[in-house]
Design an enzyme around this catalytic site. Sequence first.
Site, short mmCIF file in Angstrom:
data_model
loop_
_atom_site.label_atom_id
_atom_site.label_comp_id
_atom_site.label_asym_id
_atom_site.label_seq_id
_atom_site.Cartn_x
_atom_site.Cartn_y
_atom_site.Cartn_z
N ASP A 295 30.67 24.86 -7.63
CA ASP A 295 29.68 24.86 -8.84
C ASP A 295 29.82 25.47 -9.97
O ASP A 295 28.65 26.60 -9.76
CB ASP A 295 28.65 24.06 -8.11
CG ASP A 295 27.53 23.57 -8.84
OD1 ASP A 295 28.40 23.86 -10.18
OD2 ASP A 295 26.51 23.47 -8.24
N LYS A 297 30.12 25.95 -13.20
CA LYS A 297 29.02 25.75 -14.18
C LYS A 297 29.67 26.26 -15.21
O LYS A 297 28.96 27.04 -16.56
CB LYS A 297 27.59 25.68 -13.98
CG LYS A 297 26.56 24.90 -13.07
CD LYS A 297 25.13 24.84 -13.48
CE LYS A 297 25.00 24.10 -12.07
NZ LYS A 297 24.66 24.90 -11.19
N ASP A 300 31.67 28.90 -21.68
CA ASP A 300 31.64 29.46 -22.93
C ASP A 300 32.85 28.52 -23.22
O ASP A 300 33.79 27.57 -23.21
CB ASP A 300 32.57 30.54 -22.01
CG ASP A 300 32.04 31.89 -21.81
OD1 ASP A 300 32.40 31.73 -24.29
OD2 ASP A 300 31.88 32.89 -22.31
#
Length: 452
Positions: A295, A297, A300
């Site tokens: 996870d 996430k 960028d």
Amino acid sequence: METKKEFFLECYKLGIIKFGRFTLKSGIESPFYVDLRPLASDPKILKLLANYLLDMLPLDNFDLICGVPYAALPMATAMSLESYLPLIIKRKEAKEYGTKKILEGIYTPGQNCLLVEDVVTSGTSLLETIPEIENEGIIVSDIVVVLDRQQGGKELLESKGFRVHTLFTISDVCTMLKDEGHLTDDEVGRINDFLAGNVVKFEEEKRLSYEQKLEICDHSVAQKLLEIAIEKKSNLIVSADVTSTQELLTLAEKVGPHIVALKTHMDIILDFDSDATILPLKDLATKYNFLLMEDRKFADIGNTQELQFSYGLYKISNWADLVTAQVIAGYESLDCFRNVGVVAILGMSSKGTLTNTNYREEATKIALSHPNVFGGVSQNKIPNELLLFTPGINVAEAGDGKGQQYNTPEHAFNELETDFIIVGRGIYKSFDAEKSALSYKIAGWNAYEGSL
Ligand code: 5BU
């Protein structure tokens, strides 16, 4: 275009009538929806329509022509151009200043005006319009209508002494569309029910089962997750938010038999070591048949995400089957996740999240179009082509005092039609993680079956 039927089918292509489930202004549910305004955007069709309408009646009887605003205005204009009958315009509301006129154009009292209407339903709006014209001394005897919805309007107007000439009825339309394979027997049945004044029974759309999703989700990781779900009768993902390798492996051993995936935040493991942490974890994943979901996430630009994905301490690309990623950096930022499945963050569970409807819609478009993405995390329904992952599940708590908001498995399946529930503290903080995992697995599976 030779026949009236061919003409109608050309009109139909413009999207003037839709079949499905529509709530009318009155609140009644209708199996079809009519909007003839698109006809005016095709000059060839509009001209043909004008001639079809003019052909229905002897023009010598009329001095003027008038369309009921707004949809019939271009129709009346086209009819005027084709027939040289002078056009008058009826305002929706009388002018508030100056002349307070309701009719615009040149006319004299005693002239006979042909009225043009696009659709007649109950007839009541025409019965309000006609006296406004008659008040100006104009005679209205005939009305031409493009489509009669067959809901009593024609009969009502005729009972008041008007002649109503309709080009198409909804029954004609149904017959033509059924002949051409555009309507099923069921749809025609619902339309007939509706026209007979009965409450129409619509089939409730059902959520797709895991087997049905297997047929439409082609990403290999989606397929694997669905196969595990079916085999284990589980839709549970445990979120292993623990901070040591020992705790992580102990938890994975306990919950492994009951889960489809173990979700990790590998950067919170204090003693992370790719040999000591990842190798035994992968063995457990093989032993108990579950996938590893990091996870992370990512949020960028593509180049940085590529480095974060494959370099540094965690080398996620070496071991994760699926990862989570924000889509905030746009479509191309997701190109780097080549050998994993991506679950896009579409909506978050925490209080005050910025993932509002608009954000979710835009994020969903990216998720649907990117080949690396097979699912989404959200607290709302998402399209069937994506698998839905729902965190924020806990049967004992409503929140954690830090912004997290919890729902039950029943909510996730019944309201969101989720595919996988994600449970963290509800399991790893419980007294007996294995027992809790089993009870969340059963609750999740029952909720899934109940939602089918
Ligand atoms: P919990 O202990 O069940 O509250 O843990 C939930 C997990 O799901 C945790 O790892 C979060 O990082 C993760 N999560 C979430 O809770 N809500 C979200 O919207 C997203 C992830 Br995205």
